[in-house]
Design an enzyme around this catalytic site. Sequence first.
Site, mmCIF file in Angstrom:
data_model
loop_
_atom_site.group_PDB
_atom_site.id
_atom_site.type_symbol
_atom_site.label_atom_id
_atom_site.label_comp_id
_atom_site.label_asym_id
_atom_site.label_seq_id
_atom_site.Cartn_x
_atom_site.Cartn_y
_atom_site.Cartn_z
ATOM 1 N N THR A 179 0.928 -1.149 -0.094
ATOM 2 C CA THR A 179 0.172 -0.101 -0.287
ATOM 3 C C THR A 179 1.236 0.865 0.281
ATOM 4 O O THR A 179 0.215 2.488 -0.418
ATOM 5 C CB THR A 179 -0.583 0.264 0.859
ATOM 6 N N ASP A 180 1.640 1.238 0.386
ATOM 7 C CA ASP A 180 2.962 3.065 0.770
ATOM 8 C C ASP A 180 2.879 3.172 -1.033
ATOM 9 O O ASP A 180 2.467 4.501 -0.608
ATOM 10 C CB ASP A 180 3.745 2.140 0.992
#
Lengths: 626, 455
Positions: free
Chosen positions: B192-193
Amino acid sequence: MGIDYRSLGLRVGLEVHRQLSTKSKLFCECPVEPSGSGREVTFVRELRPAQSELGEIDPATLFESQRARKFVYKGNTSDICLVEMDEEPPHPINEEAVEVALTVALLLNSEPVDELHVMRKVVIDGSNTSGFQRTCIVATGGSIRVGDRDIPIQAISLEEDSARIVETRAGEVVYDLQRLGIPLIEVSTAPEISTPEEAMKVAKSIGDLMRATGKVRRGIGSVRQDLNISIVGNCLVEVKGVQELELMPSIIDYEVRRMSMMRELSSLLRERGVTKDAIIMNDPVDLTDAFSNTGSRLVKTRLLSGDRVVGLRLPHLAGLLKSPDGGPIRLGREVAEYVRAWTGVEGVIHSDEVPGYGISQREVEEVRGLLNSSKDDAFVLVMGDAERARAALQRVRERLIGVIQGVIDETRAPLQDGTTQYARPRPSAARLYPETDIPPLVISREYLMGVRARLPRRFEEVIEELRSRYNLSGQLVAQLIDEDRVNEFEELVKLGIAPSFAASFLTEVLKELKRDGLDVDSVPFDEFLDFFRMVVNGETAKEAARDVVAYLARNRGSSAREAVVKLGYRAPRIEEVIAVIDALIDEYSRSGHRDVTGPVMGELMKRYRGKVDGAVLSRLVRERTK
Amino acid sequence: MVLVVILTMSEVEVAGYRGRLAEVLRRENVEVGDEVEVILPDGRRFAGRLMAKYENSPPDFISLKIRSGYNVGVHLPEGSRVIKLREGTAPAFRRPPPPVQDPSLPHVTIISTGGTIASRIDYGTGAVKPALSSEDLVSLIPEITDVAHINAEILFSIFSEDMTPEMWDTIAAKVNGLIKNGVDGVVITHGTDTMHYTAAALSFVLQNPPVPVVLVGAQRSSDRPSSDAATNLIAAVSIGARAPFGEVVLSMHEGHGDDLIVVHRGTRVKKMHTSSRDAFRSVNSAPLAYYRGGELILVERGLNPRGSDRYSFYPGFSDEAVLIKFFPPMKPDILEHYASKGVRGIIIEGTGLGHVSSSWIPTLRRIIRDGIFVGMTSQCVYGRVNMNVYSNGRRLLSIGVTPLDDMISEVALVKLMWVLRRASELDEVKGLMIRRIAGEMNDRSLPTRVSWIGD
């Protein structure tokens, strides 16, 4: 009817859990004591089983996972944060809690671990938002002396408390998150307790020892005990979450009787030739048609809502499902509890209780015919949609096979009447895996030396010291400690109040007032101090204490001085009292009494009770009669 | 000779343990999972199964799983003994049997690139590590085969902070191939980063695709019962299989609960929270849709329809673009530094409506004159830059800084990387940067606190 527990080889192990009253929770900075002063949050979640690091799934986890459910969580932002919501990784472990756990460990002569590894214990009944409870072993070994026995300690762990169930609805459980994350100390003993009474004493001793730290929480739900119970030749039953100590002996007694009966049933079934295969060979049969004109209101209501009646023949089981002695232990109940826990299907009807529930003899005959069941056989009926009813009957088979094979390992829940009921299979070690969000914590020798230097006195030491210093009964001292009033007691004694009066005031008098429904806890202790200062100064009498406290509890914010005045307990001036004494002595001597002390004191107490201390009056009378 | 011996000694590693401990374990032929007894010089004994070393545990501690299932760390000073009691099985992930697939359902391919959604605990390091294959995901989340016939493949197994523009291209080429082969939807699992960077990149490369391309991740790793991986993946596959649009989207939790999934446009989404499930938000735009209880609820009209024949594929990114965040006393030297390194374009995340300190103006003027593109976005995150309001802004405009409207700064960077591959002259770059290409800008600004769907 007494049971010889020793000859049955009863072995009980205890797990005593106690909440800590640390400043914050175990893995975040939320307060342990709730205020409910923030905003309410609500959200819905699901949980799925996860494998352990050894690639196994725990049976207790599978049990929960096949009951697909939604979990509704509620909390208040003053009491919970993203950690409880499983929206933020845990913060480092609360070192205050670690120190309390180490303190308990040292008091029990346990050996602290060199390095603390926080583990995840998979629990997917929704009580933990993460789907696991964080827990770690702090120390192993040690013992506690109870009576003339040393009960070995297995481990001391520190874990986070779970969320509290608020409501269970169809397919949905509602939880309050406030309790989640409160530190819990768990002390588990070896299974070497041999009688129900001893179990209660051990639990009490462990509880007292934890209290000596001064960091445990009090009140409902702050202590929970789990019992591991086994008798010779049987597996282990775990009764989880016993809150009242007093209930413990009857629960153990019930379990011993239940296990013995299951053992007897097991051999009886084998004698009758009931085998696993015989149970499996019979298939569920839909019997709905046999009840098309039923007079049973129970059955009729269920049929109207679209349910089916499905039955199962149980070969050679006639007469074995009911209770042999009219007591609560019976195979029928075992089966029904098991079915309810696994499938949620309520009400398993068995052949030993029909005709009954409005089911007629003719219907019983018809069922027997359809199931091809003879008089030697038993049968069970369940109602529900076809799929659920069949699933329920599958569980009936499973339970009976379990009984044939002997008592199975399981977790049971305590009931208020001292009996227990089936809850779920016993979890295995497969449900523990490392909590990687929290680095291991090294417990250094230097740190432990510090904890050792700060060790509190043991409970028994405190009792003994207070008892001998103040010449009080052990029971009164125990009560003072029980109610956390030792410091207050010492303050009153320092003022000059007699220890026995101070002790009984702080324990018995306050307890009685509380029992009468007065909120004495709301009265600031400073008001008590003011009142007793007046007693010492001769401004009122200690006998007024009860009424003054009652007045203060009823009139919040009023002062002790005001209470004494309003209640008319203000002592008269000493000259006035002496004048009255002189007049009374004169009166009684004249009427021919040889010893006037008694009747004069009687008159004085009538007039001055609560205003002038009895001891002061007695001294004055002695002086004036000389 | 001596040197060689020392080298081999230091190379010995058993289950993450090194040095003296590794020697002790190797001598006893102990491996992870074996049952051992440890005898310490002070006489204390511990029995348990050897676990791999925790990454950040001190060197002379070993990790044992005792009978109750708990792990404890034991300090092994010099003179301790380790005795192997029994051989054990090393920990391994066992995949449940895969579900039977229905070929008549829409065909969706899941491309795995790594990240939390495909990760489980690494017992070697004690950290979360990408380890689950797409096939593992299908076995663990069989519900996805109720809505689609699933093909799954692993493209990478990386943390998303290790993603590169070359990898964006690899993913895009993979998706392009699948589209050419007639797939009905593509789901890309991603850490997700930086998932929103990849979403933007794919949006510029795969324009007007005929099928949904759905990026999805998880904020809680899939080895935990509470992981959002399952609900997110089920929603992503449903969107891939059935959504009526062909767009590059990113779908994740809308709130703290598992009951509502939101579908963001690939160029309009930003990660706004470090840990919460609802980390992704649409910025300066409504989300495209929501997914609740198996139903897709469309919010945005006029999307590129499924089956659209306007599809085009424009791969390629330049690595000559950078993103700079301005802060109050920041000096303009950074601009010189980048200019000297051959950077061709700079996105500035300026203050407020789009400002930097007036001390920057001479340097900016010089590098723009040298042909470097400078685009302005705002660190306010929400809202549009407008450099006409204050004199500082007007001066920045006059020396050639390009205002980038309501574009998210990360999206502006990705767009610039993409533009620099297709334009060489500054005017050309400028022209493409202010042209709306993949829904990354809008002329109309809407209020931000709006509930886009009712209850």
